[in-house]
Design an enzyme around this catalytic site. Structure first.
Site, PDB file in Angstrom:
ATOM      1  N   PRO A 197       8.596 -21.396 -11.693  1.00  0.00           N
ATOM      2  CG  PRO A 197       7.927 -22.535 -13.628  1.00  0.00           C
ATOM      3  CD  PRO A 197       8.398 -22.770 -12.218  1.00  0.00           C
ATOM      4  CD  GLU A 229      -6.223 -24.613 -22.600  1.00  0.00           C
ATOM      5  OE1 GLU A 229      -5.980 -25.810 -22.349  1.00  0.00           O
ATOM      6  OE2 GLU A 229      -5.337 -23.752 -22.789  1.00  0.00           O
ATOM      7  CG  HIS A 271       9.848 -26.210 -12.915  1.00  0.00           C
ATOM      8  ND1 HIS A 271      10.515 -26.052 -11.714  1.00  0.00           N
ATOM      9  CD2 HIS A 271       8.546 -26.392 -12.582  1.00  0.00           C
ATOM     10  CE1 HIS A 271       9.657 -26.147 -10.708  1.00  0.00           C
ATOM     11  NE2 HIS A 271       8.456 -26.348 -11.219  1.00  0.00           N
ATOM     12  CB  THR A 305       0.549 -19.899 -16.489  1.00  0.00           C
ATOM     13  OG1 THR A 305       0.330 -21.230 -16.001  1.00  0.00           O
ATOM     14  CG2 THR A 305       0.965 -19.002 -15.337  1.00  0.00           C
ATOM     15  CD1 TRP A 359      -1.135 -30.278 -21.928  1.00  0.00           C
ATOM     16  CD2 TRP A 359      -1.672 -31.319 -23.826  1.00  0.00           C
ATOM     17  NE1 TRP A 359      -1.727 -29.355 -22.752  1.00  0.00           N
ATOM     18  CE2 TRP A 359      -2.068 -29.966 -23.922  1.00  0.00           C
ATOM     19  CE3 TRP A 359      -1.909 -32.168 -24.901  1.00  0.00           C
ATOM     20  CZ2 TRP A 359      -2.689 -29.447 -25.045  1.00  0.00           C
ATOM     21  CZ3 TRP A 359      -2.530 -31.662 -26.036  1.00  0.00           C
ATOM     22  CH2 TRP A 359      -2.915 -30.305 -26.102  1.00  0.00           C
ATOM     23  CB  ALA A 369       8.091 -21.264 -19.587  1.00  0.00           C
TER      24      ALA A 369
END
Length: 617
Positions: free
Chosen positions: A596, A61, A552, A40, A88, A585
């Site tokens: 988020p 990535e 989150h 993101t 994952w 984050a």
């Protein structure tokens, strides 16, 4: 027929895919910036940096570049969860307060990261919470300073006018950006039993519809803005917003199915102060190890559960812990991997009337071909929408005043007995006294119950506490870069038992909402293993068996002063380095009362501007 429809759909809404390079080509490219993690925030910051044609940006990535129906169709938002092709499948340690259960939070393992598999809700926290980032030691961080970057990321299309008033479908234009790279709009398809939910919330506690929830005051109930392209009613996310439209740029290079494993530095003998990164080591999909150079900066954007892993493998973290794993410490930074926080939720399911339309039909094999045909031909119907109803409540709307006082006293006594309290914990404690800060979210969804009876209809409340006082950790399991990290959120291990006490009231509140008109007339009964008149002990037992991660995760490389466990400074720089930043984050000093994604896109935009400014200096 079904296969043909799926093929037609994919062809009709997929965009031009980029030409990702192979590992050897990537390793032999000289980059100015290397971004570890194409999720993101990673793609957001990389894309914006590549706006400058004079720099070359590389992205590593771990997941593949996928763009299929499971990602793109709004009603299929959950299809990628638990599927190793998208997720994952990381696991936590057994959680002692959750009946020793091991949880599997979802984390996107594709280009675009979790923005490819989440529920697409585009919400923001209260201005009070963003402003508190500044008060804990981060100049330049507040709602007014971050809001322009969140709007810069967004390309908003107003919702259908007829949906605005009944569902509080956000149509407040000043709160939205119009020229960004992530398409947003209001939900287009609403099922039955929604207005009854909104009315019951207001009738029970006075919680009103909020028609401008992105202006810094999210309190109320509303249909969340969703990350959907209004033109074709498909998911808009980091890969098709920040990468694919710019994939032809020669200075924007992406390597997929490779895992960044270690940051390389210049000679680190002697004083380890403001050391410079020179590149990144990574492991390709065929398990070969490469190193790629970065002449300006290395940007770690692997997320709250993986960024600490990259730092620790690089010798940045708690020195004693690293030595035990056989890793030479370069920077002793004990805050790496600590301060982990999450939203924890516990769904409560009710049966509603059998003749109603819910999102359950979107998973009915008998109906799916017809729904798919409607979506392919018209971009309408159940598949064009997603469960987007939510409500954010301050304590006064679900906890009686006397009980609030009891909860806060227990917390204060526990904090006092615990000794030193960080500024972040102090700020979070102040949130409990502020009725503009949500402490509970109630996500509301209609659908089936996963059973064989496709004629039955259900709705679900998913209450979640917004500001857990529990602090967990995520650390390396070994020096093997491909080994999953050890994740211990320590759910409900909070001072004064404050998290659980707030959650008990949240569960009791949704039980009461179900029995409040007009929703009561649409409720046949509770399906979950919980009585409508459950005692505190029964709710505690229910939470132990049913509470789960909202996925989150934040805070594991916190933007806090170094002496308070911080890992990065207000400019995203890792303490002790000259050119390593963390942008995801994990930098949150404390959890925010929101989903988020909007904040993360804003952080990516802000980071790019900060980095460009550093280049100019």
């Amino acid at each position: 027929m079904r296969g043909l429809l799926y093929a037609l759909l994919y062809c009709s809404i997929s965009t031009v895919r980029g030409k990702e390079v192979d590992a050897d080509t990537f390793a032999h490219t000289s980059f100015d910036y290397v971004v570890v993690g194409g999720g993101t925030t990673g793609l957001a910051v990389a894309s914006r940096l590549s706006d400058d044609p004079n720099v070359i940006v590389g992205v590593i990535e771990a997941g593949a570049h996928k763009e299929d129906n499971n990602i793109l169709i709004p009603a299929f938002a959950f299809n990628g969860l638990g599927d190793p092709a998208y997720d994952w499948l990381l696991t936590t340690l057994p959680q002692t307060q959750l009946a020793n259960r091991t949880l599997v939070p979802f984390r996107g393992k594709v280009l675009g990261g979790t923005s490819a598999i989440n529920t697409m809700q585009y919400t923001k926290a209260s201005s009070v919470e963003y402003d508190a980032w500044r008060t804990v030691g981060n100049p330049g961080w507040s709602f007014d300073e971050l809001q322009p970057f969140m709007k810069r990321a967004e390309r908003w299309t107003p919702p259908e006018p007829q949906t605005v008033k009944p569902y509080a479908n956000d149509n407040h234009a000043p709160d939205h950006g119009r020229d960004g790279r992530i398409h947003t709009t209001g939900n287009a398809n609403f099922t039955d039993v929604i207005t009854q939910y909104l009315d019951a919330l207001e009738n029970l506690s006075g919680l009103k519809r909020n028609f401008s929830p992105l202006d810094g005051n999210p309190i109320g109930s509303f249909a969340a803005t969703v990350e959907v392209d209004a033109k074709n009613r498909s998911r808009s996310y980091a890969a098709n917003g920040y990468y694919e439209p710019f994939a032809s740029r020669s200075n924007f290079v992406v390597l997929t199915e490779a895992q960044g494993s270690k940051i390389h530095f210049e000679n680190t003998t002697g004083s380890a102060d403001n050391i410079r990164a020179t590149g990144v080591q990574f492991v390709s999909k065929d398990n070969k190890t490469y190193t790629v150079s970065a002449s300006r900066e290395v940007i770690v954007s692997a997320g709250s559960l993986k960024s600490p892993q990259v730092l620790e493998l690089s010798g940045i973290g708690n020195a004693d812990f690293l030595k035990r794993l056989g890793i030479e410490p370069i920077i002793d930074l004990p805050g790496v991997g600590e301060n982990l926080q999450d939203h924890v939720l516990a769904p409560v399911v009710f049966q509603t009337l059998p003749n109603l339309i819910t999102y359950g039909e979107a998973t009915d094999p008998a109906l799916l071909p017809l729904l798919m045909q409607e979506y392919v031909q018209n971009r309408t119907g159940l598949l064009s929408g997603v469960n987007s109803m939510t409500a954010f409540l301050p304590p006064s709307k679900f906890i009686p005043a006397a009980e609030q006082d009891t909860i806060k006293k227990a917390l204060d006594d526990a904090l006092q007995q615990g000794g030193t309290t960080t500024d972040a914990i102090k700020a979070q404690r102040e949130f409990l006294d502020n009725d503009n800060v949500p402490q509970l979210e109630i996500v509301y969804a209609t659908g089936n119950n996963g059973g064989n009876d496709t004629s039955a209809r259900f709705y679900t409340f998913a209450p979640a506490i917004m500001h857990s006082f529990a602090r967990g950790s995520v650390h390396l399991a070994s020096s093997d870069p491909l080994a999953p990290p050890i994740i211990d959120p320590r759910y409900f291990e909070s001072p004064g038992d404050v998290d659980r006490q707030i959650f008990i009231r949240g569960i009791r509140h949704v039980l009461e909402v179900s029995q409040t008109e007009p929703l009561r007339s649409f409720t046949l009964g509770i399906v979950s293993n919980l009585s409508l008149n459950a005692t505190d002990d029964e709710i505690v037992a229910y939470l132990a068996e049913n509470a789960s991660s909202d996925s989150h995760f934040v805070g594991s490389a916190a933007m806090l002063p170094r002496e308070q466990g911080g890992v990065v400074d207000p400019n995203f720089l890792v303490y002790g380095t000259a050119n390593v930043r963390v942008v995801d984050a994990s930098i949150f000093p404390f959890q925010l009362g929101t989903h988020p994604t909007a904040t993360l896109y804003g952080i990516g935009e802000k980071a790019a501007e900060v980095i460009r400014g550093a280049k100019a200096d």
